[in-house]
Design an enzyme around this catalytic site. Structure first.
Site, PDB file in Angstrom:
ATOM      1  N   CYS A 133      -5.436 -50.828  20.299  1.00  0.00           N
ATOM      2  CA  CYS A 133      -4.730 -51.379  19.134  1.00  0.00           C
ATOM      3  C   CYS A 133      -4.336 -52.843  19.282  1.00  0.00           C
ATOM      4  O   CYS A 133      -3.948 -53.478  18.301  1.00  0.00           O
ATOM      5  CB  CYS A 133      -3.494 -50.545  18.838  1.00  0.00           C
ATOM      6  SG  CYS A 133      -3.865 -48.830  18.423  1.00  0.00           S
ATOM      7  N   HIS A 418      -3.288 -50.143   9.356  1.00  0.00           N
ATOM      8  CA  HIS A 418      -3.533 -50.525  10.746  1.00  0.00           C
ATOM      9  C   HIS A 418      -5.026 -50.420  11.065  1.00  0.00           C
ATOM     10  O   HIS A 418      -5.474 -49.462  11.683  1.00  0.00           O
ATOM     11  CB  HIS A 418      -2.714 -49.620  11.664  1.00  0.00           C
ATOM     12  CG  HIS A 418      -2.885 -49.879  13.120  1.00  0.00           C
ATOM     13  ND1 HIS A 418      -3.280 -51.093  13.645  1.00  0.00           N
ATOM     14  CD2 HIS A 418      -2.689 -49.054  14.195  1.00  0.00           C
ATOM     15  CE1 HIS A 418      -3.332 -51.000  14.960  1.00  0.00           C
ATOM     16  NE2 HIS A 418      -2.982 -49.774  15.320  1.00  0.00           N
ATOM     17  N   CYS A 450       1.915 -51.194  20.692  1.00  0.00           N
ATOM     18  CA  CYS A 450       1.580 -50.230  21.734  1.00  0.00           C
ATOM     19  C   CYS A 450       0.069 -50.024  21.749  1.00  0.00           C
ATOM     20  O   CYS A 450      -0.625 -50.380  20.796  1.00  0.00           O
ATOM     21  CB  CYS A 450       2.315 -48.919  21.523  1.00  0.00           C
ATOM     22  SG  CYS A 450       1.958 -48.098  19.961  1.00  0.00           S
ATOM     23  N   GLY A 452      -3.236 -47.380  22.983  1.00  0.00           N
ATOM     24  CA  GLY A 452      -3.701 -46.067  23.390  1.00  0.00           C
ATOM     25  C   GLY A 452      -4.017 -46.000  24.873  1.00  0.00           C
ATOM     26  O   GLY A 452      -4.537 -46.940  25.453  1.00  0.00           O
TER      27      GLY A 452
END
Length: 487
Positions: A133, A418, A450, A452
């Site tokens: 991300c 997103h 954050c 993954g």
């Protein structure tokens, strides 16, 4: 004697600032123990952002870009950053594209194709980067580092995700060794499921989470939520939930025209799924914003991962299609070209956290990036923290004791969407344009998300037209004007 004279000239040249004297100010000499921010006189070496543009962000499979090819999306923003700045595409030393879901070699080829669509000659190289991300932000950091190192003078950092074409999938073949490594096994858990585990462990109710997302939901997204398996798990706390109002803030920003500074209109095609009729449309606004949701609507949403769970489509970010691009160079070159400076890249940090609680990543990464910039948290005027889950976003605000009025002031991923690889690039334009609008009241900003499998990333930016002045350092009660080393 002549050699000595020449040597003197060389030494004197080293002592001269690389930019004209108006950029030199008192606080350059005040960077002692009490200075809030240490900077050398070599302003010309600053890595600056001169342009940051994005497409609108559209809902995957149902939004305006559902029939648009990924390479076309990227081509639009690559073309925009050079056309709007009049930079010769042949001067670009590299293009780095953050992208997550598509197979690596396929997406890298599509991105190279996009560069040709945008008018770049074959002499300009391109590569992709994938840190989940944070990929778009990682691309910005990579280009900034390469310019600083002298590899090239001008670079483009971009981000691309087309979640209509490339959905989130589980690992097709898992190594049996994960059964003996708990944290490795946790990397494979669907993020919504780990969110349920953490909510249960910390006693966070469904009402707590729904309250966090009031005015922050679109219940028609429920069918999309199962795709959110790369997202981040969080330590949930019922704190300041009323501040998480992503859709309301995004709707207000859209209505006031704030996003017009960063969005480029895209003319593309869309196909009616029932009739098959194709028509040409121009998309210039994000299509996921829902300003009229309420707690009653949220409470009717079914849990998405567990029958008795509390994670729903209403308290997570949207799956989306979109692209963004950021043009970087040294300040000295920007001045030479007469380009306005939107922002200055100051620092970047990526950190690891426990994969079982991935959403805490920003709470670990932000302090690291702020410290690397020579700042403290209270020096930061604005934050863009990716809203993977409303609860994760709220956790980070509480953990870092941030003023909610400084965070995601124009909404976030719950409202805007997103598109994984593009989010970092999108945030750069959103943050720097807001800092520009606020002027002297907003000098430093942070972008964070954050990641993954258990990481966090953050970067610090400075408003583009800032120069050091005595008013920009913290007040000290006593100071003999000498550093510790000199005393």
């Amino acid at each position: 004697m002549e050699k000595a004279f020449n040597r003197q000239k060389v030494l004197l040249a080293h002592l001269q600032p690389t930019s004209p004297s108006p950029l030199l100010s008192a606080s350059i000499c005040a960077a002692g123990d009490s200075a809030a921010y240490h900077r050398t006189a070599a302003f010309g070496d600053d890595i600056v952002i001169v342009a940051a543009y994005r497409t609108a962000i559209c809902k995957a499979r149902r939004g305006g870009f559902k029939d648009t090819f990924p390479d076309d999306l990227l081509g639009f923003v690559l073309k925009a950053v050079v056309e709007k700045t009049n930079v010769n595409p042949s001067e670009v030393g590299d293009i780095v594209v953050g992208t997550v879901l598509a197979p690596g070699s396929e997406r890298a080829i599509e991105c190279r194709m996009a560069a040709f669509y945008a008018g770049f000659p074959d002499t300009v190289p391109l590569r992709t980067v994938n840190r989940q991300c944070s990929s778009g932000l990682q691309a910005v950091a990579d280009v900034a580092a390469s310019i600083k190192a002298g590899y090239y003078d001008i670079g483009i950092a971009a981000g691309l995700e087309c979640m209509t074409v490339n959905g989130i999938r589980s690992v097709p073949q898992v190594n049996p060794r994960v059964e003996t490594f708990q944290q490795a096994r946790d990397c494979l858990l669907p993020m919504g499921l780990t969110s349920e585990n953490v909510a249960q462990r910390y006693g966070v109710t469904r009402q707590d989470q729904d309250q966090a997302a009031v005015s922050s939901t679109d219940h028609s997204r429920l069918c999309d939520f199962s795709m959110l398996t790369c997202y981040c798990v969080i330590v949930l706390t019922p704190y300041l939930f009323e501040q998480v109002d992503s859709h309301r803030k995004a709707a207000a920003a859209r209505a006031s025209g704030k996003f017009k500074d960063e969005i480029i209109p895209v003319t593309t095609k869309i196909v009616d799924p029932e009739t098959g009729i194709q028509k040409v449309i121009t998309i210039s606004e994000d299509d996921g914003i829902r300003p009229n949701s309420n707690l009653a609507e949220l409470s009717r949403l079914k849990p998405a991962f567990k029958k008795d769970g509390s994670t729903t489509a209403g308290n997570a970010s949207q799956v989306s299609d979109g692209a963004g691009a950021v043009l970087l160079m040294k300040r000295s070159l920007a001045a030479q070209k007469g380009l306005p400076i939107l922002g200055v890249f100051r620092s970047f940090a990526a950190v690891g956290v426990d994969p079982a609680v991935m959403g805490v990543g920003p709470a670990a990464a932000i302090p690291a990036a702020v410290q690397a910039a020579g700042l403290e948290l209270n020096d930061i005027d604005l934050f863009e923290i990716n809203e993977a889950f409303a609860s994760q976003y709220v956790y980070c605000i509480k953990k870092l004791e941030l003023d909610p009025e400084k965070v995601n002031v124009n909404g976030g991923a719950i409202a805007l969407g997103h598109p994984l690889g593009a989010t970092g690039a999108r945030c750069v334009g959103t943050l720097l344009n807001e800092m520009k609008r606020r002027g002297k009241d907003s000098r430093f900003g942070v972008i964070s998300m954050c990641i993954g499998s258990g990481m966090g990333a953050a970067a610090v930016f400075e408003r583009g037209d800032c120069v050091d002045a005595p008013c920009n350092v913290r007040k000290v009660e006593s100071n003999d004007l000498l550093s510790k080393d000199a005393r």
